[in-house]
Design a protein around this motif. Structure first.
Motif, mmCIF file in Angstrom:
data_model
loop_
_atom_site.group_PDB
_atom_site.id
_atom_site.type_symbol
_atom_site.label_atom_id
_atom_site.label_comp_id
_atom_site.label_asym_id
_atom_site.label_seq_id
_atom_site.Cartn_x
_atom_site.Cartn_y
_atom_site.Cartn_z
ATOM 1 N N VAL A 24 0.843 -1.202 0.000
ATOM 2 C CA VAL A 24 0.000 0.000 0.000
ATOM 3 C C VAL A 24 0.876 1.249 0.000
ATOM 4 C CG1 VAL A 24 -1.708 1.338 1.304
ATOM 5 C CG2 VAL A 24 -1.922 -1.157 1.154
ATOM 6 N N LEU A 25 1.903 1.259 0.841
ATOM 7 C CA LEU A 25 2.814 2.397 0.914
ATOM 8 C C LEU A 25 3.561 2.586 -0.392
ATOM 9 C CD1 LEU A 25 4.256 4.634 2.489
ATOM 10 C CD2 LEU A 25 5.850 2.892 3.342
ATOM 11 N N TRP A 26 4.115 1.490 -0.937
ATOM 12 C CA TRP A 26 4.870 1.599 -2.207
ATOM 13 C C TRP A 26 3.958 2.109 -3.317
ATOM 14 C CZ3 TRP A 26 8.447 1.484 0.796
ATOM 15 C CH2 TRP A 26 8.967 0.389 1.478
ATOM 16 N N ALA A 27 2.723 1.606 -3.343
ATOM 17 C CA ALA A 27 1.799 2.017 -4.406
ATOM 18 C C ALA A 27 1.426 3.491 -4.283
ATOM 19 C CB ALA A 27 0.544 1.141 -4.368
ATOM 20 N N LYS A 28 1.171 3.948 -3.065
ATOM 21 C CA LYS A 28 0.832 5.359 -2.862
ATOM 22 C C LYS A 28 1.983 6.254 -3.316
ATOM 23 C CE LYS A 28 -2.454 5.026 0.981
ATOM 24 N NZ LYS A 28 -3.573 5.625 0.225
ATOM 25 N N ALA A 29 3.195 5.921 -2.879
ATOM 26 C CA ALA A 29 4.361 6.737 -3.232
ATOM 27 C C ALA A 29 4.618 6.702 -4.738
ATOM 28 C CB ALA A 29 5.588 6.245 -2.468
ATOM 29 N N ALA A 30 4.517 5.515 -5.329
ATOM 30 C CA ALA A 30 4.783 5.375 -6.764
ATOM 31 C C ALA A 30 3.739 6.102 -7.606
ATOM 32 C CB ALA A 30 4.834 3.898 -7.140
ATOM 33 N N MET A 31 2.478 5.937 -7.269
ATOM 34 C CA MET A 31 1.419 6.546 -8.065
ATOM 35 C C MET A 31 1.429 8.064 -7.942
ATOM 36 S SD MET A 31 -0.849 6.067 -10.287
ATOM 37 C CE MET A 31 -0.829 4.266 -10.245
ATOM 38 N N PHE A 32 1.552 8.554 -6.715
ATOM 39 C CA PHE A 32 1.582 10.008 -6.537
ATOM 40 C C PHE A 32 2.847 10.601 -7.153
ATOM 41 C CE2 PHE A 32 2.278 13.803 -3.662
ATOM 42 C CZ PHE A 32 1.323 14.582 -4.299
ATOM 43 N N GLY A 33 3.963 9.893 -7.026
ATOM 44 C CA GLY A 33 5.207 10.362 -7.637
ATOM 45 C C GLY A 33 5.104 10.395 -9.154
ATOM 46 N N ALA A 34 4.512 9.366 -9.756
ATOM 47 C CA ALA A 34 4.375 9.320 -11.208
ATOM 48 C C ALA A 34 3.469 10.441 -11.713
ATOM 49 C CB ALA A 34 3.820 7.963 -11.629
ATOM 50 N N MET A 35 2.350 10.664 -11.024
ATOM 51 C CA MET A 35 1.441 11.742 -11.419
ATOM 52 C C MET A 35 2.140 13.096 -11.315
ATOM 53 S SD MET A 35 -2.141 10.547 -9.621
ATOM 54 C CE MET A 35 -3.035 11.994 -10.207
ATOM 55 N N THR A 36 2.901 13.266 -10.250
ATOM 56 C CA THR A 36 3.619 14.524 -10.049
ATOM 57 C C THR A 36 4.634 14.745 -11.152
ATOM 58 O OG1 THR A 36 3.349 14.400 -7.642
ATOM 59 C CG2 THR A 36 5.123 15.797 -8.479
ATOM 60 N N TRP A 37 5.392 13.700 -11.490
ATOM 61 C CA TRP A 37 6.435 13.844 -12.515
ATOM 62 C C TRP A 37 5.828 14.232 -13.864
ATOM 63 C CZ3 TRP A 37 7.514 11.266 -17.140
ATOM 64 C CH2 TRP A 37 8.727 11.652 -17.732
ATOM 65 N N VAL A 38 4.781 13.547 -14.268
ATOM 66 C CA VAL A 38 4.170 13.826 -15.564
ATOM 67 C C VAL A 38 3.632 15.256 -15.618
ATOM 68 C CG1 VAL A 38 2.232 13.261 -17.087
ATOM 69 C CG2 VAL A 38 3.601 11.423 -16.069
ATOM 70 N N LEU A 39 2.859 15.635 -14.629
ATOM 71 C CA LEU A 39 2.219 16.951 -14.641
ATOM 72 C C LEU A 39 3.216 18.091 -14.470
ATOM 73 C CD1 LEU A 39 -0.980 16.190 -12.527
ATOM 74 C CD2 LEU A 39 -0.857 16.560 -14.993
ATOM 75 N N MET A 40 4.147 17.932 -13.538
ATOM 76 C CA MET A 40 5.085 19.018 -13.262
ATOM 77 C C MET A 40 6.148 19.173 -14.352
ATOM 78 S SD MET A 40 3.942 20.462 -10.575
ATOM 79 C CE MET A 40 2.360 20.050 -11.324
ATOM 80 N N THR A 41 6.542 18.072 -14.971
ATOM 81 C CA THR A 41 7.479 18.175 -16.090
ATOM 82 C C THR A 41 6.816 18.875 -17.265
ATOM 83 O OG1 THR A 41 8.662 16.160 -15.413
ATOM 84 C CG2 THR A 41 8.936 16.882 -17.690
ATOM 85 N N ALA A 42 5.579 18.478 -17.562
ATOM 86 C CA ALA A 42 4.848 19.131 -18.649
ATOM 87 C C ALA A 42 4.647 20.619 -18.359
ATOM 88 C CB ALA A 42 3.498 18.439 -18.855
ATOM 89 N N ALA A 43 4.307 20.940 -17.119
ATOM 90 C CA ALA A 43 4.098 22.334 -16.750
ATOM 91 C C ALA A 43 5.383 23.139 -16.883
ATOM 92 C CB ALA A 43 3.573 22.415 -15.313
ATOM 93 N N ALA A 44 6.507 22.542 -16.473
ATOM 94 C CA ALA A 44 7.792 23.244 -16.556
ATOM 95 C C ALA A 44 8.184 23.508 -18.010
ATOM 96 C CB ALA A 44 8.873 22.428 -15.855
ATOM 97 N N VAL A 45 7.939 22.540 -18.881
ATOM 98 C CA VAL A 45 8.260 22.712 -20.305
ATOM 99 C C VAL A 45 7.419 23.840 -20.902
ATOM 100 C CG1 VAL A 45 8.118 21.623 -22.577
ATOM 101 C CG2 VAL A 45 9.051 20.333 -20.646
ATOM 102 N N VAL A 46 6.124 23.830 -20.604
ATOM 103 C CA VAL A 46 5.241 24.894 -21.110
ATOM 104 C C VAL A 46 5.667 26.249 -20.552
ATOM 105 C CG1 VAL A 46 2.880 25.794 -21.058
ATOM 106 C CG2 VAL A 46 3.276 23.352 -21.443
ATOM 107 N N ALA A 47 5.970 26.294 -19.252
ATOM 108 C CA ALA A 47 6.370 27.549 -18.621
ATOM 109 C C ALA A 47 7.668 28.082 -19.227
ATOM 110 C CB ALA A 47 6.547 27.347 -17.119
ATOM 111 N N PHE A 48 8.612 27.188 -19.496
ATOM 112 C CA PHE A 48 9.897 27.632 -20.045
ATOM 113 C C PHE A 48 9.737 28.211 -21.443
ATOM 114 C CE2 PHE A 48 13.553 26.759 -22.774
ATOM 115 C CZ PHE A 48 14.511 27.535 -22.140
ATOM 116 N N PHE A 49 9.132 27.447 -22.337
ATOM 117 C CA PHE A 49 9.030 27.916 -23.720
ATOM 118 C C PHE A 49 8.125 29.141 -23.832
ATOM 119 C CE2 PHE A 49 10.594 23.598 -24.629
ATOM 120 C CZ PHE A 49 11.626 23.929 -25.511
ATOM 121 N N SER A 50 7.069 29.194 -23.042
ATOM 122 C CA SER A 50 6.198 30.374 -23.057
ATOM 123 C C SER A 50 6.943 31.590 -22.515
ATOM 124 C CB SER A 50 4.946 30.112 -22.212
ATOM 125 O OG SER A 50 4.219 29.014 -22.703
#
Length: 266
Positions: free
Chosen positions: A115-141
């Motif tokens: 349960v702990l590994w899944a929570k950390a992995a899932m929340f970490g994966a969601m964070t990486w995808v969203l925040m990386t995409a946001a950073a790329v958009v923020a940089f180029f804009s």
């Protein structure tokens, strides 16, 4: 009611535990709103900072223009997103303790640690995808707004900094889940998170400068920041060394959380 499911043989599988955590995260409105707030923080604040700078450029002194870091300016929303992701990471687990849902989750997965590994992995994966995409958009804009005063993604250190936003916030997500599991209380978890990221660096500044310069670079917030500097500053770890140190904090928190989860009753 737990969303945990088992396979045809009646066994809990890692994939199904991950799916269960995915269902929990995406069906909670507060999680969605908070993640959107983090994305808006990274993109929106970056656009505001670069727009203000572009407007003020003709009136800035030569010294101020020389000190300007276009890359960090465009990802300035990272600092706000850091606290948004940290708070949500604590709530991901402490919220289940406060509602009592954690009992259902642990009853469905008696070994607990998946349960702990899944929570950390899932929340970490969601964070990486969203925040990386946001950073790329923020940089180029942001660089488009700055025009000739901006930089290219191919310039030294720039790609590392942009990608570093998502990497740092992913590590932070795992760290905050670990803190929330250890403390279990939302108020206590948030106090611990802010103490680690804000209060501890401030206390270190009270030390003699010769000691503070050495200690500060190993504190989590400062170690993480080394990855977001195009050129490392004095008394700062090298970018990937700092990121590794920050990662060790997250690993330590997750290990401690695993020990606590195994030993304590829900």
């Amino acid at each position: 009611m737990s969303t945990m499911t088992i396979d045809a043989a009646g066994q809990v599988t890692p994939a199904r535990v991950l799916h269960s955590e995915w269902v929990k995260l995406r069906t909670l409105r507060s999680t969605g709103f908070t993640l959107v707030a983090a994305v808006v923080s990274v993109i929106g604040l970056g656009l505001i900072l670069t727009a203000v700078t572009a407007n003020r450029w003709p009136h800035m002194s030569t010294a101020d223009q020389a000190r300007l870091n276009p890359t960090q300016l465009s990802i300035g929303g990272y600092y706000l997103a850091l606290f948004v992701i940290g708070v949500l990471g604590v709530l991901v687990i402490s919220g289940e303790y406060s509602t009592g849902m954690i009992r259902a989750s642990l009853a469905a997965v008696p070994k607990r640690l998946p349960v702990l590994w899944a929570k950390a992995a899932m929340f970490g994966a969601m964070t990486w995808v969203l925040m990386t995409a946001a950073a790329v958009v923020a940089f180029f804009s942001g660089q488009a707004i700055l025009g000739d005063h901006g930089v290219s993604i191919g310039d030294p250190g720039v790609l590392r900094v942009v990608m570093g936003v998502g990497l740092n916030l992913t590590v932070l997500a795992v760290l905050s889940v670990g803190i929330g599991t250890i403390v279990r209380s939302t108020a206590g978890g948030l106090a611990s998170f802010f103490g680690l990221m804000l209060v501890l660096p401030s206390l270190a500044e009270l030390l003699p400068s010769s000691v503070a310069d050495h200690v500060n670079q190993y504190l989590p917030s400062n170690a993480a920041m080394s990855l977001l500097e195009t050129t490392p500053e004095a008394h700062q770890l090298q970018p990937w060394t700092g990121f590794a140190v920050f990662g060790l904090y997250a690993v330590a928190a997750l290990v401690a959380a695993a020990v606590v989860l195994k030993r304590r009753d829900a």
